[in-house]
Design an enzyme around this catalytic site. Sequence first.
Site: not given
Length: 323
Positions: A34, A69-70, A140, A189
């Site tokens: 929530a 969602a994953a 994945y 830099g």
Amino acid sequence: MSVLVTGANGFVGRAICMRAAATGLAVQAATRAAADLPSVGPSVAVGAVDESTCWQAALAGCSAVVHLAARAHIMRDVAADPLLEFRHVNVDGTLNLARQAAAARVRRFVFISSVKVNGEATQPGQPFGADDAPAPQDAYGVSKMEAEQGLRELAARTGMEVVIIRPPLVYGPGVKANFATMVRWLQRGVPLPLGAVNNQRSLVSLDNLVDLIITCLTHPAAANQTFMVSDGQDVSTTELLRSMGQALAANNQGHPARLLPVPAALLKAVAALLGKGDVVQRLCGSLQVDIVKTRELLGWAPLVTLDEGLRRVLLETYDETSF
């Protein structure tokens, strides 16, 4: 149209919720907890996403789903069985949601997959296409491929329309990870040995990805198709860093890129000795996607150019306190 957006608290999810609401779509946002719920439209906390998640409340009244969602790609995964962990969320969790969506008479399910389903690298001038044979190289990518396969089978059985989108690297306001690291180098830099990298990489701005997702929610020709997405302009790592440095310097947020012309072959050899070969592969290797199908079938074109996308994210997001 009422749209359920999963992963609504994430980098892409929040942008989808805002854009969908702005275009007149009713948004139902779903997140794990929530406390994570965005402020756009009704929201539902669903807990962990896996094969047992109950989506009944989140799906109520929805005619479309955008599933973000994953379990995200992890550079140094310490799980004992990474593929098993990815499958719990990315395969079992996705198909559980899709089955419940079909039972709730959801008309269209838009699944945000990954270019990793195609593979990890391309030869310059030989981009991945949406209809190429999958060749994932890590857990994945395998999990996203398996989720795609399961969704197509479900669509054939139930009649629910499935749309699959495979983005490459996504950048935009709030992006972190490797993109943020490159910005930090430029702001400070730091001389970078990346001035002679002749690769070609596709990227997609958050604006362009969100626009395609919204298009795929309603376009008749998107049903049961797979699409690649990008800004439509591929660049080398050297060109990307120079463009980023110019944008930062123009707004007094950084320095023009200080790039040393170290041969890519030497970089790869040194990185291999240091065990950093995967990092240099992403910096020096090519990964291009072909969006001709996306353009022609949907009549879609990127909203913003690469230069404009970089200008927006660099000028609107980053300062030294943001890291």
